[in-house]
Design a protein around this motif. Structure first.
Motif, PDB file in Angstrom:
ATOM      1  N   VAL A 266       0.807  -1.220   0.000  1.00 52.30           N
ATOM      2  CA  VAL A 266       0.000   0.000   0.000  1.00 52.30           C
ATOM      3  C   VAL A 266       0.841   1.270   0.000  1.00 52.30           C
ATOM      4  CG1 VAL A 266      -1.994  -1.077   1.056  1.00 52.30           C
ATOM      5  CG2 VAL A 266      -0.221  -0.045   2.511  1.00 52.30           C
ATOM      6  N   GLN A 267       2.147   1.122  -0.037  1.00 51.81           N
ATOM      7  CA  GLN A 267       2.988   2.314  -0.089  1.00 51.81           C
ATOM      8  C   GLN A 267       2.675   3.119  -1.332  1.00 51.81           C
ATOM      9  OE1 GLN A 267       7.090   1.181   0.285  1.00 51.81           O
ATOM     10  NE2 GLN A 267       6.954   0.860   2.490  1.00 51.81           N
ATOM     11  N   GLY A 268       2.646   4.417  -1.146  1.00 50.29           N
ATOM     12  CA  GLY A 268       2.332   5.294  -2.267  1.00 50.29           C
ATOM     13  C   GLY A 268       0.871   5.686  -2.306  1.00 50.29           C
ATOM     14  N   ARG A 269      -0.002   4.864  -1.772  1.00 51.48           N
ATOM     15  CA  ARG A 269      -1.429   5.210  -1.730  1.00 51.48           C
ATOM     16  C   ARG A 269      -1.917   5.455  -0.309  1.00 51.48           C
ATOM     17  NH1 ARG A 269      -5.598   2.208  -3.331  1.00 51.48           N
ATOM     18  NH2 ARG A 269      -4.611   0.207  -2.791  1.00 51.48           N
ATOM     19  N   PHE A 270      -1.421   4.664   0.625  1.00 50.66           N
ATOM     20  CA  PHE A 270      -1.861   4.773   2.018  1.00 50.66           C
ATOM     21  C   PHE A 270      -0.740   5.383   2.851  1.00 50.66           C
ATOM     22  CE2 PHE A 270      -5.136   1.046   2.080  1.00 50.66           C
ATOM     23  CZ  PHE A 270      -5.763   1.608   0.978  1.00 50.66           C
ATOM     24  N   ILE A 271      -1.109   6.306   3.711  1.00 52.34           N
ATOM     25  CA  ILE A 271      -0.123   6.966   4.564  1.00 52.34           C
ATOM     26  C   ILE A 271      -0.548   6.836   6.016  1.00 52.34           C
ATOM     27  CG2 ILE A 271       1.024   9.145   5.104  1.00 52.34           C
ATOM     28  CD1 ILE A 271       0.327  10.024   2.211  1.00 52.34           C
ATOM     29  N   VAL A 272       0.333   6.267   6.815  1.00 51.43           N
ATOM     30  CA  VAL A 272       0.083   6.134   8.246  1.00 51.43           C
ATOM     31  C   VAL A 272       0.780   7.276   8.971  1.00 51.43           C
ATOM     32  CG1 VAL A 272       0.460   4.705  10.280  1.00 51.43           C
ATOM     33  CG2 VAL A 272      -0.111   3.631   8.101  1.00 51.43           C
ATOM     34  N   SER A 273       0.097   7.817   9.951  1.00 53.62           N
ATOM     35  CA  SER A 273       0.727   8.830  10.787  1.00 53.62           C
ATOM     36  C   SER A 273       0.193   8.687  12.207  1.00 53.62           C
ATOM     37  CB  SER A 273       0.469  10.244  10.255  1.00 53.62           C
ATOM     38  OG  SER A 273      -0.913  10.527  10.235  1.00 53.62           O
ATOM     39  N   ARG A 274       0.854   9.379  13.106  1.00 54.81           N
ATOM     40  CA  ARG A 274       0.440   9.279  14.506  1.00 54.81           C
ATOM     41  C   ARG A 274       0.735  10.588  15.216  1.00 54.81           C
ATOM     42  NH1 ARG A 274       2.158   4.551  18.831  1.00 54.81           N
ATOM     43  NH2 ARG A 274       1.287   5.514  20.710  1.00 54.81           N
ATOM     44  N   GLU A 275      -0.264  11.044  15.938  1.00 54.62           N
ATOM     45  CA  GLU A 275      -0.083  12.201  16.817  1.00 54.62           C
ATOM     46  C   GLU A 275       0.356  11.649  18.159  1.00 54.62           C
ATOM     47  OE1 GLU A 275      -3.731  14.336  16.801  1.00 54.62           O
ATOM     48  OE2 GLU A 275      -3.733  14.607  14.632  1.00 54.62           O
ATOM     49  N   VAL A 276       1.650  11.806  18.424  1.00 52.62           N
ATOM     50  CA  VAL A 276       2.248  11.126  19.558  1.00 52.62           C
ATOM     51  C   VAL A 276       1.642  11.564  20.887  1.00 52.62           C
ATOM     52  CG1 VAL A 276       4.401  10.764  20.804  1.00 52.62           C
ATOM     53  CG2 VAL A 276       4.382  10.703  18.312  1.00 52.62           C
ATOM     54  N   ARG A 277       1.415  12.873  21.045  1.00 52.11           N
ATOM     55  CA  ARG A 277       0.929  13.358  22.339  1.00 52.11           C
ATOM     56  C   ARG A 277      -0.450  12.829  22.667  1.00 52.11           C
ATOM     57  NH1 ARG A 277      -0.473  18.043  23.346  1.00 52.11           N
ATOM     58  NH2 ARG A 277      -0.693  18.781  21.212  1.00 52.11           N
TER      59      ARG A 277
END
Length: 127
Positions: free
Chosen positions: A66-77
């Protein structure tokens, strides 16, 4: 008690985008003191598959499929994990799950270790 709550699922036309959100709470473990969060999906007729995740410090991991189409992120706080999905195709139709486990970043890609799960959110991509 770890609790994960997904939101943001729905129906979208092929080619469109959707962002899922997962709010994690109860991250109180003391063995490592940090939790990995990740996204999985289960498509009809397929086994559950990992999409990507993020460590407690924000390091990101994603599967090549899914690289290139799906992006994972996280708000650490705030322990909110996001899955931004672009260029969606009907084959992306699935139930999407957020998961977590207490581990350092080096183990966040060990998908079989995830033991806490959200209830899932349905994504349907139509033509």
């Amino acid at each position: 008690q770890v609790h994960l709550a997904e939101s943001g699922g729905g129906s979208v036309q092929a080619g469109g985008s959707l962002t899922l959100s997962c709010e994690g709470s109860g991250f109180t473990g003391t063995r490592y003191g940090t939790y990995c969060m990740a996204w999985f999906r289960q498509r009809p007729g397929y086994e559950r598959e990992a999409l990507g995740g993020a460590s407690g410090g924000g390091a990101l991991f994603s599967e090549p499929s899914v690289q290139g189409r799906f992006i994972v992120s996280r708000e650490v706080r705030t322990n909110i994990a996001l899955l931004q999905m672009n260029d969606l195709i009907p084959e992306d139709t699935a139930t999407y799950y957020c998961a977590a486990h207490e581990a350092p970043a080096s183990k966040c890609g060990d998908w079989h270790r995830y033991k806490f799960w959200g209830q899932g959110t349905q994504v349907t991509v139509f033509t």
